[in-house]
Structures are given as C-alpha cells and as structure tokens.
Enzyme design. Structure first.
Site: not given
Ligand code: PCA
Length: 213
Positions: A79, A89, A142, A166
């Site tokens: 990111e 959401r 996140c 991610h």
């Molecule tokens: N993914 C979610 C929250 C926790 C996770 O592992 C997100 O992308 O916000």
C-alpha cells in the site's frame, strides 16, 4: 535490526486470516536472523491501533509492517497511502460500523508509506511471487490501522519506518467459489522479501508501478 510484523485476527465470520498465518510463519523462520516479531491485531476500530502502539513501545522496532487480508486481490499488494477516513461497509468484530468519519479529526488527509513501496514490490516479484503497488488500502480497519501507524510515526516515533501490505485469500478460504488465492507459505515468502527490501533500502527505486485507474 528489530522488525515488527502485525497480522489481523479473522473478521466477517471467517475462521482464518492469512495475514496472521503468514506473519507467524515469517516469525518462526526469521525471528533470529531478521529480528522479526509477529503480533496479532484485533479487527476493531480504535483498539487495533492502541494495541499496535503498545507493541511498538514494547518491542522498539526500527521497521513496522502491518499486514491484512484483501479478499479478491490476486497479488500481494504494497500500500502506498493511508487516508484519514473510516467508512465501513461491514461491522468490525465488535459491531462498530463508522460511516464517513475522520480517523484523527483535524489530522492530515493522508500519509504516505515510509517503506520503499516499488522496491518492496520488485523484491517480491524477484522471489517469483505476484505483487504490485496498491493506491488504496480501502476505508475499513486496515486503512484505519495504517493511518494510525503513520500518525504515530509522525507524532511519537520519528525514527520508525512503516507501512502496510494487503494479501490475498488463502486457498482454503475459497474452496467453493471463484476467487483468487495464494498459499500462506508463498505469502510469507513475499513478506520476507518485502521486509528485507524495506530494511536494506531507505530510498525507493524509480520503477514503473503506477495505475491508470
Ligand atoms: N483486512 C481488513 C481488516 C482486517 C484484515 O485483515 C481490511 O482490509 O480492512
């Protein structure tokens, strides 16, 4: 070198979160060699950042990489930017569902990752694992933790470098539906390559890696 890797607990009714599985695997393999410590964050607005702050105070890392599941993505994504916005959401694990709220009222609209994002992507690809830069970490927990981390760095821990990665679903999460996935050991390898690049390089590489949309 002290590195803190944070993964998340499962959320949205799931029983696993590949981010937590993968950071544990990296810790098991590289705790000594790379000085990696793995911690699990709750999928909770507010609390997750408080927990991360406590882990930073306890472990005094030089680099923090938070990792979360991004179901539907086919690659490991580094990111680039965290935005000052909660817009959930779905509810978090305590039923909280903030809509269009600033994370830090009056805080900057956004913070950039202080990891060398292009170099991190290049390192994962060099290890043979699909990876790309992501221009949005979403508006759920996140992004909330990513923004919280960068705000902590800006206000309390200026020596610290940090960012967010991610990761796709693990295969066992998509056995009966058509979604991309990546085995956890491969995710762990990508994270290892990313962390190594982040430790070695403070300045990013000038590589193609933007997005048209
Ligand atoms: N993914 C979610 C929250 C926790 C996770 O592992 C997100 O992308 O916000």
């Amino acid at each position: 070198m002290r590195i803190l890797l944070a993964g998340f607990e499962p959320f949205d009714g799931a029983v696993v979160n590949p981010s937590w599985e993968a950071v544990q695997l990296v810790e098991q393999t590289y705790a000594v060699q790379l000085g990696v410590r793995a911690v699990q964050l709750p999928c909770l607005f507010g609390k997750a950042t408080e927990f991360l702050r406590e882990a930073i105070v306890e472990h005094e890392p030089e680099v923090v990489v938070c990792v979360g599941q991004a179901g539907g993505r086919h690659a490991v994504t580094v990111e680039r930017v965290a935005i000052n916005l909660d817009d959930a959401r779905i509810p978090d694990n305590a039923g909280e569902q903030p809509i269009d709220q600033p994370i830090i009222p009056g805080g900057p609209a956004a913070y950039f990752s202080t990891l060398p994002v292009k170099a991190c992507v290049a390192a994962a690809r060099k290890a043979g694992i699909p990876a790309s830069v992501s221009q949005s970490a979403g508006t759920f927990v996140c992004n909330h933790v990513f923004y919280g981390l960068m705000h902590l760095i800006a206000t309390e821990f200026p020596q610290l470098r940090g960012g967010f990665v991610h990761v796709p679903y693990a295969p066992e999460q998509v056995l009966d539906h058509a979604e991309p996935s990546m085995p956890v050991p491969l995710i762990a390898e990508a994270l290892t390559a990313i962390v190594t690049a982040a430790v070695l390089l403070h300045d990013d590489l000038r590589l193609v890696g933007g997005a048209i949309h």
